[in-house]
Design an enzyme around this catalytic site. Structure first.
Site, PDB file in Angstrom:
ATOM      1  N   THR C 237       5.305  12.970   3.384  1.00  0.00           N
ATOM      2  CA  THR C 237       6.658  12.933   2.839  1.00  0.00           C
ATOM      3  C   THR C 237       6.843  11.671   2.015  1.00  0.00           C
ATOM      4  O   THR C 237       6.582  10.572   2.488  1.00  0.00           O
ATOM      5  CB  THR C 237       7.690  12.953   3.986  1.00  0.00           C
ATOM      6  OG1 THR C 237       7.501  14.154   4.727  1.00  0.00           O
ATOM      7  CG2 THR C 237       9.110  12.911   3.442  1.00  0.00           C
ATOM      8  N   CYS C 325      -4.402 -11.830   4.496  1.00  0.00           N
ATOM      9  CA  CYS C 325      -5.087 -10.977   5.468  1.00  0.00           C
ATOM     10  C   CYS C 325      -6.049 -11.760   6.331  1.00  0.00           C
ATOM     11  O   CYS C 325      -6.265 -11.458   7.486  1.00  0.00           O
ATOM     12  CB  CYS C 325      -5.931  -9.900   4.806  1.00  0.00           C
ATOM     13  SG  CYS C 325      -5.209  -9.185   3.385  1.00  0.00           S
TER      14      CYS C 325
HETATM   15  C1  LIG Z   1      -5.851  -7.973  -5.163  1.00  0.00           C
HETATM   16  C2  LIG Z   1      -5.219  -7.225  -4.029  1.00  0.00           C
HETATM   17  N1  LIG Z   1      -5.614  -5.963  -3.771  1.00  0.00           N
HETATM   18  C3  LIG Z   1      -5.076  -5.248  -2.776  1.00  0.00           C
HETATM   19  C4  LIG Z   1      -4.104  -5.761  -1.966  1.00  0.00           C
HETATM   20  C5  LIG Z   1      -3.561  -4.922  -0.874  1.00  0.00           C
HETATM   21  O1  LIG Z   1      -2.285  -4.423  -1.174  1.00  0.00           O
HETATM   22  P1  LIG Z   1      -1.250  -4.101   0.014  1.00  0.00           P
HETATM   23  O2  LIG Z   1      -0.852  -5.409   0.571  1.00  0.00           O
HETATM   24  O3  LIG Z   1      -0.120  -3.427  -0.666  1.00  0.00           O
HETATM   25  O4  LIG Z   1      -1.939  -3.247   0.991  1.00  0.00           O
HETATM   26  C6  LIG Z   1      -3.659  -7.091  -2.193  1.00  0.00           C
HETATM   27  C7  LIG Z   1      -2.625  -7.757  -1.364  1.00  0.00           C
HETATM   28  O5  LIG Z   1      -2.596  -7.751  -0.169  1.00  0.00           O
HETATM   29  C8  LIG Z   1      -4.239  -7.822  -3.248  1.00  0.00           C
HETATM   30  O6  LIG Z   1      -3.848  -9.078  -3.494  1.00  0.00           O
HETATM   31  C1  LIG Z   2       5.045  18.368  13.005  1.00  0.00           C
HETATM   32  C2  LIG Z   2       4.906  17.466  11.836  1.00  0.00           C
HETATM   33  N1  LIG Z   2       3.770  16.763  11.682  1.00  0.00           N
HETATM   34  C3  LIG Z   2       3.590  15.924  10.657  1.00  0.00           C
HETATM   35  C4  LIG Z   2       4.572  15.724   9.706  1.00  0.00           C
HETATM   36  C5  LIG Z   2       4.295  14.784   8.588  1.00  0.00           C
HETATM   37  O1  LIG Z   2       4.988  13.576   8.746  1.00  0.00           O
HETATM   38  P1  LIG Z   2       5.419  12.711   7.482  1.00  0.00           P
HETATM   39  O2  LIG Z   2       6.490  13.478   6.813  1.00  0.00           O
HETATM   40  O3  LIG Z   2       5.920  11.433   8.037  1.00  0.00           O
HETATM   41  O4  LIG Z   2       4.222  12.541   6.627  1.00  0.00           O
HETATM   42  C6  LIG Z   2       5.780  16.452   9.818  1.00  0.00           C
HETATM   43  C7  LIG Z   2       6.878  16.326   8.851  1.00  0.00           C
HETATM   44  O5  LIG Z   2       6.746  16.358   7.653  1.00  0.00           O
HETATM   45  C8  LIG Z   2       5.942  17.331  10.901  1.00  0.00           C
HETATM   46  O6  LIG Z   2       7.059  18.029  11.057  1.00  0.00           O
END
Ligand SMILES: Cc1ncc(COP(=O)(O)O)c(C=O)c1O
Ligand SMILES: Cc1ncc(COP(=O)(O)O)c(C=O)c1O
Ligand code: FES
Ligand code: FES
Lengths: 387, 118, 387, 118
Positions: C237, C325
């Site tokens: 979703t 991280c």
């Molecule tokens: C160069 C780089 N790539 C990937 C990521 C990962 O992104 P996110 O923190 O949204 O998972 C980061 C930062 O954490 C980043 O600086």
């Molecule tokens: C039973 C069930 N499992 C999994 C999901 C997926 O969850 P999400 O919407 O957070 O990806 C849903 C709803 O979309 C659901 O109803």
């Protein structure tokens, strides 16, 4: 126009308290939880609190809660994570025909990769038979994945019995609890579950946040690699605000389990009784099985579901035909097909899903407007003959 | 709402609904994917469609396109009518979302079938 | 206590405008974008708008933007998605030694699964040599993954040249643009990129939202399966509020590229000049290469990084030693090691990362407090002799 | 902040910093993982540590634990002092985050090494 939202199994609005909890995280306590400075440590402590709320809701240990981006990721991690970590032990997985697409398509994907999947049937009431699970277990079975409550018809599976069978056979047991979490009491310890999927946006938390309960000692290969967050179970900068919102939503849901949910159940029963007394030839799918208190799936003979949904929408009422994900599709619901409905019958079904925010007036409004809509559509049908 | 105003109007206030008891031809078609159905009655004389009525059990797009197509038929000559395509119908109603394009097949199929004998 | 936040490469606070854009989505426009009723369609249109803002920021088509849960997922999807879809064509991947852990550990994981990885070295200034990329390409090379800007030292890689080389060799080219998006102009078309990772929380958007640019026609196996969202590229979703926030953050970042970023660059230069004139024996890592305007990585001889971070934190200043991280880790930064620093030197480095929210006073405060901190720590060192 | 008040106090105001020019023994140890170092000077007579001073180039936990351990030493007899463990030091400072437990090794190693000859 009056707007009535009865599509809570698709998603829910945030509770005001959840928004209030999240707000300061966006602009003040916005640190990266991995940072060692004040901003980071504060964010980390907020996550710790949320983790406690989640753990408490399902009777888990905090170290057993892994935060993720949603229910879909939880299902993927559980299934792919076990499949990958156990592949030398075996490649057989048992699941049911009425799982959510997140489980269904993930298992299909594994099937293409050489795993064998047993797709258990369900009864006409929408229940898996635990005896079928037992019979399906083989030496190379590595995982049983049976959802807790179904998103389309709300039926609650006998996962306590399935948990026992899995434990006896020493097979990992995953249950998709996205629809049950916060709506019915869940105790992962007494249910014998190893992995349990949850999602915030089904219980008035934010979208894009979920969690997987992973029982201590469970071997699980991560699907998302990187900075090693969440004790190396899931990498990626934690969505602190979202997690805080999930925590608050979980806390409120737990507090409301005993009061709010029975009231929701009464409203649902009122809806079903009201519709049945005003509209002929309608049937409640899964109506004889234990069900979520908030869900009602109703089959309307001689009318088609999408037409009903659009007509209701034009009156301000939001409901769905099946799961939201497949609402763009012409295919009949796999859940309704599995409980023995013809494609035609399946196409005439409506899902009403309530929440703690649903008001009595919402229900009565639907009981008021739906009969006219059904009449109108039936008059267009070449098959319908008024009795 | 992914539908146009016009489509919704034809869904909510469908034109040409009904049966023609003394019809010259009747066709019933169903969409193989979803099982939705349309039934179409016509009265034809002098190579021209004098009257047409439909009934349908189907989605909003199916009902709207069926109604619009039936309305189109009235007064048309048979040769012209045979050329009506699903895209033409869909376009006239402001287009259809990708997943709903197949719904207009009901109407174009029914027209082709009902005019077979003429 | 005055609080100065100079850890923007770890994460940033939301802009007030971003919060404002998200608020109504939580409680009013909260629909599931897959639902066909009003709530759903409204949510869908909000996502469409956000997708346009993202596309515009990097000169992509809207259909080429896939929303995800963050930069880590973007890197995972790009690399795993290509590795999986191309595995019959080959199993060789080229990357660099200074990638973010999301790329590094994902490639390591693939290495274990039988893929071959070429880990390109970088110069002492932190730059990959395009000629090295060309030399590394083999018949079975399926992917080149070289980051746009480095998160620790801010160096900007010559990805235009690498893009050309990749295109000539007909090899997919992924670039991790998490740190560059919104900070420097990006044009995926002229850069010859097939896949580009982005993350909202580095540019005053919410955490837990990211995007992957996927050039039209790119074969990519999804890593997350389920309801088939995002044109089947990523199930789950959609995080509507988060996506709306990302869209707004992208829009503001694009508007600010020409005004805000030069100002940020001036502040960064003031910081470096100020520190260099008040503290002896410090060095700017990557200082001779093209760098992000907001990043400064400074090596302090005879002092250890974590002690500096904690000392600054006690004065209200938030900075980091390397990437957030790995801030819990004792290991020296792989980036600083790759540019030729000894573990000892690497351990004495501080990363300052600014944002459009940084004020002149923030910089001057750091210039005021850091010299005393360095002095104090150096006095504890058994090696330091005052000159 | 993951550190205790007490640890931060020992980091910010370390006790027993310095060198003992006429020390009876000196030890220098380094953490093999991070390369951080501690140098420890002691004066020992009658089996008792009369004075101890340290210098360290390391993280805040390394500095605090080194300082605390050095302070402990003063006045202790050598046999007792040899029994000091890293956990004991860490605990006395309110515990250490998981990733920092190894930092207190510097101090316990330095003590063991500096007392070797006695
Ligand atoms: C160069 C780089 N790539 C990937 C990521 C990962 O992104 P996110 O923190 O949204 O998972 C980061 C930062 O954490 C980043 O600086
Ligand atoms: C039973 C069930 N499992 C999994 C999901 C997926 O969850 P999400 O919407 O957070 O990806 C849903 C709803 O979309 C659901 O109803
Ligand atoms: S869904 Fe059946 S015709 Fe439209
Ligand atoms: S990190 Fe080196 S001793 Fe603490």
């Amino acid at each position: 126009m009056r707007r009535v939202y009865l599509d809570s199994n698709a998603t829910t609005p945030l509770r005001p308290e959840v928004v209030a909890a999240m707000m300061p995280v966006f602009t003040e306590h916005f640190g990266n939880a991995s940072s060692i400075h004040w901003f980071g440590q504060h964010a980390k402590s907020l996550i710790d609190d949320a983790r406690q709320h989640l753990a408490k809701l399902i009777n888990a240990e905090t170290a057993e809660i892994v935060f993720l981006s949603g229910g879909t990721e939880a299902d993927n991690l559980a299934i792919r994570g076990i499949a990958e970590s156990q592949k030398s032990a075996g490649r057989h997985i048992i699941t049911s025909q009425i799982e959510h697409h997140a489980v269904l398509h993930t298992c299909k994907d594994l099937e293409k990769q050489g795993y064998e999947i047993t797709w258990l049937p369900v009864s006409h009431d929408g229940l898996v038979n635990p005896a079928d699970v037992r019979k399906a277990i083989r030496k190379d079975t590595i995982l049983i994945s049976i959802m807790h409550a179904n998103n389309e018809i709300g039926t609650i599976q006998p996962i306590d019995e399935i948990g026992k069978i899995a434990a006896e056979a020493d097979v990992y047991f995953h249950s998709d609890g996205v629809q049950s979490t916060g709506k019915i009491p869940v105790n992962v310890k007494s249910l014998g579950i190893d992995l349990y999927s949850m999602s915030a946006h089904k219980i008035h938390g934010p979208k894009g946040v979920g969690a997987l309960f992973v029982k201590k000692g469970t071997a699980l290969k991560p699907t998302m690699t990187g900075g090693g967050h969440e004790r190396n179970r899931r990498s990626g900068t934690e969505n602190v605000a979202g997690i805080v919102g999930f925590g608050e939503a979980a806390r409120r849901a737990r507090e409301g389990l005993m009061q709010d949910m029975p009231r929701v159940g009464q409203l649902r029963d009122r809806l079903e009784a009201g519709l049945q007394s005003h509209i002929e030839l309608i049937h409640v799918n899964g109506g004889n099985a234990p069900r979520l208190p908030n869900t009602s799936n109703i089959m309307v003979d001689y009318a088609e579901g999408e037409g009903l949904v659009i007509s209701l929408d034009l009156k301000g009422v939001a409901v769905s035909t099946g799961s939201a994900c497949s609402s763009g599709s012409l295919e009949p619901s796999h859940v309704l097909t599995a409980i023995g409905k013809t494609p035609d019958e399946a196409h005439g079904s409506l899902r009403f899903s309530l929440s703690t925010m649903t008001a009595l007036e919402d229900i009565d409004y639907v009981i008021e407007v739906l009969p006219g809509i059904v009449d109108r559509l039936r008059e267009l049908s070449p098959y319908y003959k008024k009795v | 709402m992914a539908y146009s105003e016009k489509l919704l109007d034809y869904f909510q206030n469908p034109r040409c609904v009904g049966e023609i008891p003394d019809a010259d031809a009747v066709a019933e078609v169903s969409n193989p994917v979803c099982g939705d159905v349309m039934k179409l009655w016509v009265k034809v004389s002098d190579g021209r469609i004098q009257d047409a009525k439909f009934k349908a059990q189907g989605c909003s797009a199916a009902i709207a396109t069926s109604s619009y197509a039936t309305e189109m038929l009235v007064g048309m000559n048979v040769t012209e009518a045979r050329l009506i395509t699903k895209d033409q119908i869909a376009k006239a109603l402001g287009g259809l979302p990708a997943s709903k394009i197949h719904c207009s097949v009901l109407a174009s199929d029914a027209i082709k079938q009902v005019l077979q004998g003429f």
